[in-house]
Design a protein around this motif. Structure first.
Motif, PDB file in Angstrom:
ATOM      1  N   SER A 155      35.574 -55.150   8.523  1.00 28.34           N
ATOM      2  CA  SER A 155      34.787 -56.040   9.389  1.00 28.34           C
ATOM      3  C   SER A 155      33.865 -56.958   8.591  1.00 28.34           C
ATOM      4  O   SER A 155      33.506 -58.034   9.063  1.00 28.34           O
ATOM      5  N   LYS A 156      33.492 -56.560   7.369  1.00 23.64           N
ATOM      6  CA  LYS A 156      32.581 -57.410   6.588  1.00 23.64           C
ATOM      7  C   LYS A 156      33.265 -58.689   6.100  1.00 23.64           C
ATOM      8  O   LYS A 156      32.602 -59.626   5.696  1.00 23.64           O
ATOM      9  N   GLU A 157      34.590 -58.727   6.155  1.00 23.81           N
ATOM     10  CA  GLU A 157      35.305 -59.958   5.828  1.00 23.81           C
ATOM     11  C   GLU A 157      35.700 -60.706   7.096  1.00 23.81           C
ATOM     12  O   GLU A 157      36.466 -61.660   7.052  1.00 23.81           O
ATOM     13  N   LYS A 158      35.138 -60.268   8.209  1.00 19.24           N
ATOM     14  CA  LYS A 158      35.376 -60.931   9.500  1.00 19.24           C
ATOM     15  C   LYS A 158      34.017 -61.279  10.100  1.00 19.24           C
ATOM     16  O   LYS A 158      33.229 -61.968   9.482  1.00 19.24           O
ATOM     17  N   ASP A 159      33.728 -60.780  11.297  1.00 19.14           N
ATOM     18  CA  ASP A 159      32.474 -61.122  11.973  1.00 19.14           C
ATOM     19  C   ASP A 159      31.294 -60.250  11.570  1.00 19.14           C
ATOM     20  O   ASP A 159      30.150 -60.582  11.871  1.00 19.14           O
ATOM     21  N   GLY A 160      31.546 -59.123  10.911  1.00 22.75           N
ATOM     22  CA  GLY A 160      30.472 -58.257  10.458  1.00 22.75           C
ATOM     23  C   GLY A 160      29.689 -57.644  11.604  1.00 22.75           C
ATOM     24  O   GLY A 160      30.014 -57.829  12.784  1.00 22.75           O
ATOM     25  N   ALA A 161      28.642 -56.911  11.256  1.00 24.15           N
ATOM     26  CA  ALA A 161      27.816 -56.241  12.264  1.00 24.15           C
ATOM     27  C   ALA A 161      27.235 -57.243  13.251  1.00 24.15           C
ATOM     28  O   ALA A 161      27.210 -57.003  14.458  1.00 24.15           O
ATOM     29  N   VAL A 162      26.771 -58.390  12.752  1.00 25.93           N
ATOM     30  CA  VAL A 162      26.146 -59.373  13.634  1.00 25.93           C
ATOM     31  C   VAL A 162      27.130 -59.890  14.674  1.00 25.93           C
ATOM     32  O   VAL A 162      26.789 -60.065  15.844  1.00 25.93           O
ATOM     33  N   GLY A 163      28.368 -60.109  14.281  1.00 31.19           N
ATOM     34  CA  GLY A 163      29.386 -60.579  15.226  1.00 31.19           C
ATOM     35  C   GLY A 163      29.772 -59.521  16.229  1.00 31.19           C
ATOM     36  O   GLY A 163      29.952 -59.806  17.421  1.00 31.19           O
ATOM     37  N   ILE A 164      29.904 -58.281  15.751  1.00 31.21           N
ATOM     38  CA  ILE A 164      30.264 -57.175  16.646  1.00 31.21           C
ATOM     39  C   ILE A 164      29.156 -56.954  17.679  1.00 31.21           C
ATOM     40  O   ILE A 164      29.421 -56.849  18.880  1.00 31.21           O
ATOM     41  N   LEU A 165      27.915 -56.912  17.203  1.00 30.40           N
ATOM     42  CA  LEU A 165      26.796 -56.586  18.094  1.00 30.40           C
ATOM     43  C   LEU A 165      26.453 -57.710  19.078  1.00 30.40           C
ATOM     44  O   LEU A 165      25.914 -57.453  20.155  1.00 30.40           O
ATOM     45  N   THR A 166      26.755 -58.962  18.705  1.00 33.03           N
ATOM     46  CA  THR A 166      26.489 -60.081  19.626  1.00 33.03           C
ATOM     47  C   THR A 166      27.734 -60.473  20.427  1.00 33.03           C
ATOM     48  O   THR A 166      27.740 -61.504  21.093  1.00 33.03           O
ATOM     49  N   LYS A 167      28.784 -59.658  20.330  1.00 39.87           N
ATOM     50  CA  LYS A 167      30.068 -59.944  20.999  1.00 39.87           C
ATOM     51  C   LYS A 167      30.581 -61.329  20.617  1.00 39.87           C
ATOM     52  O   LYS A 167      31.101 -62.076  21.452  1.00 39.87           O
ATOM     53  N   GLY A 168      30.393 -61.691  19.357  1.00 40.95           N
ATOM     54  CA  GLY A 168      30.919 -62.953  18.842  1.00 40.95           C
ATOM     55  C   GLY A 168      30.044 -64.167  19.097  1.00 40.95           C
ATOM     56  O   GLY A 168      30.379 -65.270  18.665  1.00 40.95           O
ATOM     57  N   ALA A 169      28.931 -64.014  19.794  1.00 38.30           N
ATOM     58  CA  ALA A 169      28.048 -65.159  20.057  1.00 38.30           C
ATOM     59  C   ALA A 169      27.500 -65.716  18.736  1.00 38.30           C
ATOM     60  O   ALA A 169      27.258 -66.915  18.615  1.00 38.30           O
ATOM     61  N   LEU A 170      27.314 -64.846  17.760  1.00 38.08           N
ATOM     62  CA  LEU A 170      26.898 -65.265  16.420  1.00 38.08           C
ATOM     63  C   LEU A 170      27.753 -64.500  15.425  1.00 38.08           C
ATOM     64  O   LEU A 170      27.578 -63.302  15.243  1.00 38.08           O
ATOM     65  N   ASN A 171      28.711 -65.202  14.808  1.00 39.04           N
ATOM     66  CA  ASN A 171      29.550 -64.520  13.833  1.00 39.04           C
ATOM     67  C   ASN A 171      28.903 -64.566  12.455  1.00 39.04           C
ATOM     68  O   ASN A 171      27.916 -65.268  12.237  1.00 39.04           O
ATOM     69  N   ARG A 172      29.446 -63.801  11.541  1.00 41.26           N
ATOM     70  CA  ARG A 172      28.849 -63.660  10.212  1.00 41.26           C
ATOM     71  C   ARG A 172      28.835 -64.993   9.463  1.00 41.26           C
ATOM     72  O   ARG A 172      27.892 -65.301   8.742  1.00 41.26           O
ATOM     73  N   LYS A 173      29.867 -65.811   9.618  1.00 45.00           N
ATOM     74  CA  LYS A 173      29.920 -67.113   8.948  1.00 45.00           C
ATOM     75  C   LYS A 173      28.740 -67.983   9.375  1.00 45.00           C
ATOM     76  O   LYS A 173      28.013 -68.526   8.543  1.00 45.00           O
ATOM     77  N   ASN A 174      28.521 -68.136  10.673  1.00 43.11           N
ATOM     78  CA  ASN A 174      27.422 -68.973  11.159  1.00 43.11           C
ATOM     79  C   ASN A 174      26.063 -68.377  10.823  1.00 43.11           C
ATOM     80  O   ASN A 174      25.109 -69.104  10.550  1.00 43.11           O
ATOM     81  N   TYR A 175      25.990 -67.065  10.846  1.00 44.62           N
ATOM     82  CA  TYR A 175      24.755 -66.358  10.499  1.00 44.62           C
ATOM     83  C   TYR A 175      24.355 -66.668   9.057  1.00 44.62           C
ATOM     84  O   TYR A 175      23.202 -66.995   8.782  1.00 44.62           O
ATOM     85  N   TYR A 176      25.311 -66.598   8.136  1.00 44.60           N
ATOM     86  CA  TYR A 176      25.040 -66.901   6.727  1.00 44.60           C
ATOM     87  C   TYR A 176      24.888 -68.402   6.469  1.00 44.60           C
ATOM     88  O   TYR A 176      24.119 -68.819   5.607  1.00 44.60           O
ATOM     89  N   GLN A 177      25.654 -69.211   7.194  1.00 44.59           N
ATOM     90  CA  GLN A 177      25.665 -70.653   6.914  1.00 44.59           C
ATOM     91  C   GLN A 177      24.289 -71.284   7.074  1.00 44.59           C
ATOM     92  O   GLN A 177      23.915 -72.169   6.305  1.00 44.59           O
ATOM     93  N   GLN A 178      23.522 -70.841   8.047  1.00 45.86           N
ATOM     94  CA  GLN A 178      22.179 -71.385   8.218  1.00 45.86           C
ATOM     95  C   GLN A 178      21.334 -71.138   6.969  1.00 45.86           C
ATOM     96  O   GLN A 178      20.616 -72.024   6.510  1.00 45.86           O
ATOM     97  N   ALA A 179      21.432 -69.944   6.386  1.00 44.54           N
ATOM     98  CA  ALA A 179      20.673 -69.639   5.170  1.00 44.54           C
ATOM     99  C   ALA A 179      21.185 -70.446   3.979  1.00 44.54           C
ATOM    100  O   ALA A 179      20.405 -70.851   3.114  1.00 44.54           O
ATOM    101  N   VAL A 180      22.494 -70.714   3.921  1.00 44.75           N
ATOM    102  CA  VAL A 180      23.033 -71.579   2.862  1.00 44.75           C
ATOM    103  C   VAL A 180      22.391 -72.958   2.959  1.00 44.75           C
ATOM    104  O   VAL A 180      21.931 -73.522   1.963  1.00 44.75           O
TER     105      VAL A 180
END
Length: 193
Positions: A155-180
């Motif tokens: 799952s860490k190469e997909k939506d990760g914990a954040v994606g699972i817990l938000t039911k995809g409303a915030l996936n790991r890519k978008n979560y990290y992209q803001q910090a980038v």
């Protein structure tokens, strides 16, 4: 009277805009994708983003701000050592920390450029359910704990914990992209940093 024929000027390779090379200190497709998205959202021009397996030189599951930041910094630094020809090096490291008895997850992003400038930013944090927190507290890496608890694979190469817990409303890519993007501020506003 002799006329001269004018041909359009031919561009040679030196006249073309050079592609900027960005090396991410991980082969994780989410980390590569969020870096690619962040650079292309912020900068004009062409950026080629590639991943490279390098060590974070911290525990597999960093605990606390300091260790997590150090992991991100080391991934950027080690990428620069292995591939010094690039224009930028990016380290992204996910970590966890206790806050008022609960376990929260977050990540640090560190970006270095060839001139020695460093940009850094931290994602927002979110709290983990007790069942997952207990697995992490027991020594499991967060991604492995997610896979075990939610019956998923890698799952860490997909939506990760954040994606699972938000039911995809915030996936790991978008979560990290803001910090980038936030870590790129010193390169956008070079006169201020």
């Amino acid at each position: 009277m002799t006329g001269t024929t004018s041909f359009p000027k031919r561009k040679n390779i030196q006249d073309q805009q050079r592609q900027n090379l960005v090396i991410v200190g991980s082969r994780n497709p989410v980390k590569i994708s969020c870096t690619d998205g962040g650079f292309h959202q912020v900068f004009e021009g062409t950026y080629l983003v590639e991943g490279l397996n390098v060590s974070s030189d911290v525990d597999a599951q960093p605990i606390g701000d300091e260790q997590t930041y150090k992991g991100a910094f080391n991934r950027a630094k080690n990428s620069k050592i292995v591939f010094p020809e690039a224009d930028f090096w990016v380290g992204i490291e996910g970590g966890v920390e206790k806050f008022q008895g609960e376990l929260a997850a977050f990540a640090w992003v560190v970006i270095m450029n060839k001139n020695g400038k460093i940009g850094k930013a931290k994602t927002s944090l979110f709290f983990l359910p007790k069942a997952i927190a207990d697995l992490v507290d027991g020594g499991m890496e967060l991604g492995t704990a997610d896979d075990e608890f939610f019956k998923q694979e890698n799952s860490k190469e997909k939506d990760g914990a954040v994606g699972i817990l938000t039911k995809g409303a915030l996936n790991r890519k978008n979560y990290y992209q803001q910090a980038v993007i936030l870590a790129l501020i010193p390169f956008l506003k070079e006169d201020l940093y």
